[in-house]
Design a protein around this motif. Sequence first.
Motif, PDB file in Angstrom:
ATOM      1  N   UNK A 162     -11.501  68.289   1.367  1.00  0.00           N
ATOM      2  CA  UNK A 162     -11.780  68.116   2.791  1.00  0.00           C
ATOM      3  C   UNK A 162     -13.081  67.369   3.047  1.00  0.00           C
ATOM      4  N   UNK A 163     -13.669  66.817   2.016  1.00  0.00           N
ATOM      5  CA  UNK A 163     -14.871  66.012   2.180  1.00  0.00           C
ATOM      6  C   UNK A 163     -14.485  64.593   2.588  1.00  0.00           C
ATOM      7  N   UNK A 168     -15.164  63.852  -2.758  1.00  0.00           N
ATOM      8  CA  UNK A 168     -14.813  65.133  -3.363  1.00  0.00           C
ATOM      9  C   UNK A 168     -14.071  64.954  -4.683  1.00  0.00           C
ATOM     10  N   UNK A 169     -13.220  63.935  -4.755  1.00  0.00           N
ATOM     11  CA  UNK A 169     -12.522  63.637  -6.000  1.00  0.00           C
ATOM     12  C   UNK A 169     -13.519  63.229  -7.070  1.00  0.00           C
ATOM     13  N   UNK A 170     -14.472  62.419  -6.680  1.00  0.00           N
ATOM     14  CA  UNK A 170     -15.536  61.991  -7.606  1.00  0.00           C
ATOM     15  C   UNK A 170     -16.254  63.200  -8.208  1.00  0.00           C
ATOM     16  N   UNK A 171     -16.695  64.121  -7.365  1.00  0.00           N
ATOM     17  CA  UNK A 171     -17.448  65.265  -7.869  1.00  0.00           C
ATOM     18  C   UNK A 171     -16.559  66.240  -8.649  1.00  0.00           C
ATOM     19  N   UNK A 172     -15.305  66.364  -8.261  1.00  0.00           N
ATOM     20  CA  UNK A 172     -14.400  67.273  -8.969  1.00  0.00           C
ATOM     21  C   UNK A 172     -14.117  66.792 -10.393  1.00  0.00           C
ATOM     22  N   UNK A 173     -13.900  65.503 -10.545  1.00  0.00           N
ATOM     23  CA  UNK A 173     -13.545  64.969 -11.863  1.00  0.00           C
ATOM     24  C   UNK A 173     -14.767  64.803 -12.762  1.00  0.00           C
ATOM     25  N   UNK A 182     -26.591  65.576   0.136  1.00  0.00           N
ATOM     26  CA  UNK A 182     -25.169  65.357  -0.110  1.00  0.00           C
ATOM     27  C   UNK A 182     -24.352  66.557   0.329  1.00  0.00           C
ATOM     28  N   UNK A 183     -24.847  67.760   0.044  1.00  0.00           N
ATOM     29  CA  UNK A 183     -24.123  68.972   0.453  1.00  0.00           C
ATOM     30  C   UNK A 183     -23.905  68.996   1.957  1.00  0.00           C
ATOM     31  N   UNK A 184     -24.898  68.614   2.712  1.00  0.00           N
ATOM     32  CA  UNK A 184     -24.778  68.581   4.164  1.00  0.00           C
ATOM     33  C   UNK A 184     -23.807  67.488   4.605  1.00  0.00           C
ATOM     34  N   UNK A 185     -23.904  66.323   3.977  1.00  0.00           N
ATOM     35  CA  UNK A 185     -23.024  65.211   4.349  1.00  0.00           C
ATOM     36  C   UNK A 185     -21.564  65.512   4.021  1.00  0.00           C
ATOM     37  N   UNK A 186     -21.326  66.305   2.980  1.00  0.00           N
ATOM     38  CA  UNK A 186     -19.969  66.639   2.577  1.00  0.00           C
ATOM     39  C   UNK A 186     -19.398  67.817   3.356  1.00  0.00           C
ATOM     40  N   UNK A 187     -20.201  68.451   4.195  1.00  0.00           N
ATOM     41  CA  UNK A 187     -19.733  69.614   4.941  1.00  0.00           C
ATOM     42  C   UNK A 187     -19.728  70.886   4.128  1.00  0.00           C
ATOM     43  N   UNK A 188     -20.488  70.921   3.031  1.00  0.00           N
ATOM     44  CA  UNK A 188     -20.555  72.107   2.181  1.00  0.00           C
ATOM     45  C   UNK A 188     -21.805  72.933   2.455  1.00  0.00           C
TER      46      UNK A 188
END
Length: 355
Positions: A162-163, A168-173, A182-188
């Motif tokens: 939902x980022x 989000x795919x980049x960080x997951x892989x 970045x956490x704020x920009x991603x909504x986390x």
Amino acid sequence: MTTESQDAVAQPPVLVRRAGTIGRIELNKPKAINALGGEMVAMVAAALEAWKDDPEVTAVVVTGRGERGLCAGGDIKAIHRSVVAGDENALLFFSTEYAMNHLIAEYPKPYVAVMDGITMGGGVGISAHGSVRIVTETSKIGMPETGIGLFPDVGGTYLLSRTPGEIGTYFALTGEAFGPGTALALGLADHFVPRDAVPALVEALETGTDVAEAVGASATEAPADPTAADREWIDACFAGNTVQEILAALDAAAAEGNEKAGAAAATIRTKSPTSLAVTLAMLRTAPDMTLAEVLERDLRVAVGIGRQPDLVEGIRAQVIDKDRNPQWNPASLDEVSPALVQSILTTELERTVFA
């Protein structure tokens, strides 16, 4: 955030108390960066259940003791022991943890989580599903599970899918960590509070200050998101529906001089091929699922992937022998069949998250 006391060894792994109208939860294994074990998860869940309908508790505040971080994740050594022994301890831990994650997400009162320092894996689960998520300049957040043969569990694929774009795919892989901007920009995360201001914020909450008022008084302008300048190539390269497609796009970008794309490809190639394929499949379907559905699937996949050799091998290489040289099996993405991925995603279980 509080300093480790000399008698911490004699204290429980989670400190639970009432402070005025606030329910206080402090993870208390600072030497292990508050890594979550089964007892800790049970204690947190029990406190949340007890306070949920208590009219005298208006909000919950969660912090981690020690200077290194809120929570480094789950106790993966214990998971390793359970998988090797073939007992149900890992299954029990995962099911209890995921139920706790859902309880946090649905909590009817403000749930204030201070994501100070290292906040990884299970640490994301105990914080990022909350309603008031605070980061500091020391926040180091990530889901590094593909590096141990697992996947971004605790609802991680729900959050990362939902980022914006494909970040989000980049960080997951890649499993790379990111900071507060970045956490704020991603909504986390929701608010940036300097680390030095956190004790005063917690004290204000404990002495009855309204959550919104206390956070508003402590929050300041957040650092910039350093990934903002990379979004264009990340969105283009990580749009594929197979990891092979993503790597091909990264290699092409690297050939044109994009060093960051080349570094991302190199990082991905060190991860478990099975974990990568499973993670991407989960990310692509998570946007159409509720958190409850994702967490139920997380439990199936945790058990299914635990039956493969990579989880034991990945934990061995990273935290037991620490040789950082896992021998993945299958060794390449091309050897990971769609049938294997599907079998892991649809693992049948007798136990469920919300039993």
